[in-house]
Design an enzyme around this catalytic site. Sequence first.
Site, PDB file in Angstrom:
ATOM      1  CE  LYS A 143      67.796 -11.751 106.787  1.00 33.02           C
ATOM      2  NZ  LYS A 143      66.243 -10.873 107.175  1.00 33.02           N
ATOM      3  CG  HIS A 196      56.745  -7.875 109.249  1.00 30.84           C
ATOM      4  ND1 HIS A 196      56.820  -8.256 107.698  1.00 30.84           N
ATOM      5  CD2 HIS A 196      57.427  -8.437 109.873  1.00 30.84           C
ATOM      6  CE1 HIS A 196      58.059  -8.277 107.046  1.00 30.84           C
ATOM      7  NE2 HIS A 196      58.681  -8.882 108.644  1.00 30.84           N
ATOM      8  NE  ARG A 204      58.512 -15.097 112.390  1.00 27.19           N
ATOM      9  CZ  ARG A 204      59.253 -15.683 111.406  1.00 27.19           C
ATOM     10  NH1 ARG A 204      59.480 -16.085 110.301  1.00 27.19           N
ATOM     11  NH2 ARG A 204      61.025 -14.979 112.016  1.00 27.19           N
ATOM     12  CB  SER A 211      60.522 -11.769 103.635  1.00 27.89           C
ATOM     13  OG  SER A 211      59.163 -10.024 104.867  1.00 27.89           O
TER      14      SER A 211
END
Length: 171
Positions: free
Chosen positions: A42, A18, A91, A129
């Site tokens: 989440k 990030h 990514r 993450s």
Amino acid sequence: MSKTAIYPGTFDPITNGHIDIIERGLAIFDRLIIAVALNPKKAPLFNIEERIEMIEESLGRHPKVSVETFSGLLVEEAERRKARVILRGLRAVSDFEYEFQMALMNRNLNDKIETVFMMTGEAYSYLSSSVVKEIASLGGTVDGLVPNIVSARLKETFAGTNLTNEGVFPA
Ligand code: COA
């Protein structure tokens, strides 16, 4: 006219991937709003205050950056903050389909807001993450993948626990 971009995410927690996108964004935009989604879907490991604190500590004081929270629609948050650009990192090819769908849906919701993609540095292309949390929960080191403050928080969070596939057990 000054260019403001909004960089949204759950940031549970912020990673060096990030930060890589934030630094790239800062080279182009006059202002960057890091918009931390509450995202209860989440079930984040860190609460919103902890996630913001880790972002602020990782970035230090930066005149061009502000960290805000949001719930609801991203385009509405962008509009409220007078950001005409949504910044997103890519990514790998696997990110593309989801990002494509999100960018087009956001454009459908508000066609004055443009999504800009930047390639994450290749060293971080495999990072997420969740992966970081999994490694930390299993006692592995995440140094180099996350800012020092995040690494320390993850160690504290998982200290005394050994997470296996069957759940969390006292060490
Ligand atoms: N480096 C490392 N990891 C990265 C990364 C990068 N450059 N970019 C993304 N990631 C990771 C994230 O940490 C996240 O990991 P996780 O799934 O393990 O938590 C994963 O890749 C997915 O990231 P992202 O797509 O940014 O998801 P997110 O949950 O962080 O954020 C929102 C999603 C909040 C941006 C999106 O749900 C949203 O806009 N919500 C608002 C509601 C809305 O407007 N909906 C309509 C949209 S069409």
